[in-house]
Motif scaffolding. Sequence first.
Motif, short mmCIF file in Angstrom:
data_model
loop_
_atom_site.label_atom_id
_atom_site.label_comp_id
_atom_site.label_asym_id
_atom_site.label_seq_id
_atom_site.Cartn_x
_atom_site.Cartn_y
_atom_site.Cartn_z
N THR A 53 0.83 -1.20 0.00
CA THR A 53 0.00 0.00 0.00
C THR A 53 0.86 1.25 0.00
OG1 THR A 53 -1.75 -1.14 1.18
CG2 THR A 53 -1.78 1.27 1.24
N ALA A 54 1.92 1.24 0.83
CA ALA A 54 2.80 2.41 0.91
C ALA A 54 3.48 2.67 -0.43
CB ALA A 54 3.84 2.20 2.00
N ASN A 55 3.93 1.61 -1.10
CA ASN A 55 4.60 1.78 -2.39
C ASN A 55 3.62 2.29 -3.46
OD1 ASN A 55 7.10 0.97 -1.48
ND2 ASN A 55 6.68 -1.19 -1.84
N LYS A 56 2.38 1.79 -3.40
CA LYS A 56 1.38 2.26 -4.35
C LYS A 56 1.07 3.73 -4.14
CE LYS A 56 -1.07 -2.05 -5.43
NZ LYS A 56 -2.35 -2.78 -5.32
N LEU A 57 1.00 4.13 -2.86
CA LEU A 57 0.75 5.54 -2.56
C LEU A 57 1.86 6.42 -3.11
CD1 LEU A 57 -0.56 5.28 1.10
CD2 LEU A 57 -1.88 6.04 -0.89
N ALA A 58 3.11 5.93 -2.96
CA ALA A 58 4.25 6.69 -3.46
C ALA A 58 4.19 6.81 -4.97
CB ALA A 58 5.55 6.04 -3.02
N ARG A 106 9.97 13.49 6.39
CA ARG A 106 10.48 12.29 7.07
C ARG A 106 12.00 12.21 7.00
NH1 ARG A 106 9.13 10.72 1.85
NH2 ARG A 106 10.53 9.23 0.84
N ILE A 107 12.53 11.27 7.78
CA ILE A 107 13.94 10.93 7.65
C ILE A 107 14.09 10.11 6.38
CG2 ILE A 107 15.86 9.67 8.68
CD1 ILE A 107 14.76 10.36 11.41
N TYR A 108 14.79 10.66 5.43
CA TYR A 108 14.91 10.06 4.11
C TYR A 108 15.98 8.96 4.09
CZ TYR A 108 15.45 9.92 -1.00
OH TYR A 108 15.50 9.54 -2.31
N SER A 109 17.11 9.24 4.78
CA SER A 109 18.18 8.24 4.83
C SER A 109 19.04 8.50 6.06
CB SER A 109 19.05 8.28 3.57
OG SER A 109 19.77 9.49 3.49
N VAL A 110 19.76 7.47 6.48
CA VAL A 110 20.67 7.56 7.61
C VAL A 110 21.98 6.87 7.25
CG1 VAL A 110 21.11 6.94 10.01
CG2 VAL A 110 18.82 7.64 9.32
N GLU A 111 23.09 7.60 7.41
CA GLU A 111 24.41 7.01 7.20
C GLU A 111 25.15 6.95 8.54
OE1 GLU A 111 28.72 7.94 5.05
OE2 GLU A 111 26.93 9.07 4.43
N GLY A 128 15.24 6.78 0.97
CA GLY A 128 13.88 6.95 0.47
C GLY A 128 13.65 6.45 -0.93
N ASP A 129 14.71 6.26 -1.70
CA ASP A 129 14.55 5.76 -3.06
C ASP A 129 14.29 4.25 -3.08
OD1 ASP A 129 14.90 8.24 -4.20
OD2 ASP A 129 17.08 8.03 -4.31
N ARG A 130 14.47 3.59 -1.94
CA ARG A 130 14.33 2.12 -1.93
C ARG A 130 13.33 1.69 -0.85
NH1 ARG A 130 20.48 0.05 -1.95
NH2 ARG A 130 19.46 -1.97 -1.78
N GLY A 131 12.15 2.30 -0.87
CA GLY A 131 11.06 1.78 -0.07
C GLY A 131 10.99 2.25 1.36
N THR A 298 18.43 -9.25 -4.52
CA THR A 298 19.81 -9.48 -4.08
C THR A 298 20.44 -8.25 -3.44
OG1 THR A 298 20.63 -8.89 -6.29
CG2 THR A 298 20.19 -11.23 -5.86
N THR A 299 19.64 -7.19 -3.25
CA THR A 299 20.18 -5.97 -2.64
C THR A 299 19.54 -5.65 -1.30
OG1 THR A 299 18.59 -4.62 -3.89
CG2 THR A 299 20.78 -4.95 -4.87
N ASP A 300 18.30 -6.05 -1.09
CA ASP A 300 17.61 -5.80 0.17
C ASP A 300 17.33 -7.13 0.87
OD1 ASP A 300 17.65 -3.14 -0.36
OD2 ASP A 300 15.59 -3.01 -1.06
N ILE A 301 17.47 -7.13 2.19
CA ILE A 301 17.35 -8.40 2.91
C ILE A 301 15.92 -8.71 3.33
CG2 ILE A 301 19.71 -8.65 3.71
CD1 ILE A 301 19.04 -7.17 6.22
N LYS A 302 15.21 -7.69 3.84
CA LYS A 302 13.82 -7.89 4.25
C LYS A 302 13.06 -6.57 4.17
CE LYS A 302 14.00 -11.94 7.27
NZ LYS A 302 13.73 -12.51 8.62
N GLN A 303 11.74 -6.70 4.12
CA GLN A 303 10.88 -5.53 4.14
C GLN A 303 10.14 -5.50 5.49
OE1 GLN A 303 10.89 -7.70 1.26
NE2 GLN A 303 12.52 -6.29 0.63
#
Length: 613
Positions: A53-58, A106-111, A128-131, A298-303
């Motif tokens: 749902t969140a991805n569809k909204l985006a 929102r917090i878009y990314s954290v390094e 934020g570019d990856r879900g 092969t780039t993300d481990i879990k959602q």
Amino acid sequence: MDKNTFTGLFLIMVIMAVSFFVMRPSDADLKKERIKEHADSIKRGDVAKAAITANKLADTAKTVAAKPVDSLILKSPFGASTVGTQKFITLENKDILVKLATKGGRIYSVELKNFKTFHKKPLILFDGDRGNHFGLTFTAGNNSINTDNLYFTPSAGDLQVADKDSVSVTMRLSYSPTQYIDYIYSLKGTGYKVGLTVKQTGLDQVIANTNALTINWVTSMRNQEKDIEQERRYTTISFNYTDQDNDYLSETKDDQKDITDKKIQWVSFKAHFFSSVLITDKGFDKSNLVTTTDVTDTTDIKQMSTNLVLTRNTDGSFPMLFYFGPNQFSTLQDQGYGLEKQVNLGWGPLKYINRFATIPIFNILKTFNWNYGLVILALTIILKMVLSPLTYKSYLSMAKMRVLKPEMDEIKGKVGDDNPTLLQQEYLKLYKKAGVNPLGGCLPMLIQMPIVIAFFRFFPSLFELRGKSFLWMHDLSTYDALITFPTIPFIGNHLSLMCLLMTISTLIYTYFNNQISGATGQMKYIGYITPVLFIGFLNSYPAGLNYYYFLANMMTFLQQYIIRLMVDDKKIHAQIQENKKKPDVKKKQSGFQARMEEMMRQKQQLPAAQKKK
């Protein structure tokens, strides 16, 4: 210990070990099951509903932004905030760099600035570019609103903070000049915590139920380590109730949980070595937690996905706190809130062994600033010294049974194999007369089993081993590949040298143990099965774990060599003969002995009763 008793107890140990490893499905089976389960869950639309749902909204928001703005949308509640330009503001201290987005506020990314991925790239927990989505959901007028799709206005630009200073920035979502929602972010000069306070102003007549906040947080966890399958094995949602009880979703399959009867103080998107945690002092009143795994990715481990309901304070604010940092036990402990509980140290007594014995000793050894290979060596030596009385007792008991074996063979020759019940009774009489406990060699081994299994959870969860090398092992937190090859069932696509050495040492240990115990027949060979299985089960586990098991075997060899110099079979035999000469004094039996003799007596009487019939 007689052959049957020893065989039975050894089989119990083998079953314990094998059930711990064998019953676990292979990585290939897990992958197939996850693919099927993930497809089924998407088809049903239940487990992955929140994330989808969140991805569809985006996606919908992107489509709307690309089209001419509808005047009706602009006139709807918060309609003016549906259009805008994506901008970023960074908050940075010594440890982390947080990027805020005007879209969603929102917090878009954290390094994490002090760490790198296994491949030496910047360690970014999420982006934020990856879900990654974080928004409030509510009803305004007749419209359902998700702030993740709306544009906020920042109060400041990029900010850096150092030492004991702190900074804050407000992201404002406007309904009108006097009606708005503020996200107030704060960051101190050091540390991994980011404060977030949500405050609504003048919206009581606009938003339904302003006393409660509904938060939707969705993140796709990025692969940071060498082996994505191993990383998935330790990744899940962990959460802590306000009464301090801790729980977590399944680590091995898609899972979800609705919590309405208890409050949770924090929820953690926990990867193997790093986590993102959302904390509140009051506790979230209701929670929906979801984990899904796309094994084709092969780039993300879990959602991860959560829906959380938070009641506002008397001043109208909703204070919260983020933790973005390593899953190092001591670091988590320093944060408060019991965050260290998300480090899975095992179940039942295993958890307490690791938490109150292993970790304190490890932390003391760590202060010497040795290489972690030497720290593990010292830890193994200490453990073996503590357990040495049990090892000595076990060896002595097996030596006594070995000395008694000629007399047991003599009894067997007289009684024969046709009446095993009578044979066991005669053995028990011999044990009692000689003053030998048939379980004396097995009980110390069984007592040590929880410690052996506890370390199976301790080393894979040990953040300190991440990226640390020793000898040929470049990273003690993952496997050391001697050679790689196309995937082979049960083995995988590589062969770990330390796992191979550990397996060989276990086989050698089994051989010498058979010599000590005097095992014959099938019992002589059954002990070789489990070590051979280990090469498949532990091949993909951390080198640090296999290194510990290898050291433990080497220490055991040394202990047994020293004990063998101390134990004289002739003296044991003489002592047994002296015991047999002593008067047969009636001694109080243990509950086990009494039940054993009663069972033997009943079995012996059964054939006679059947003959009378």
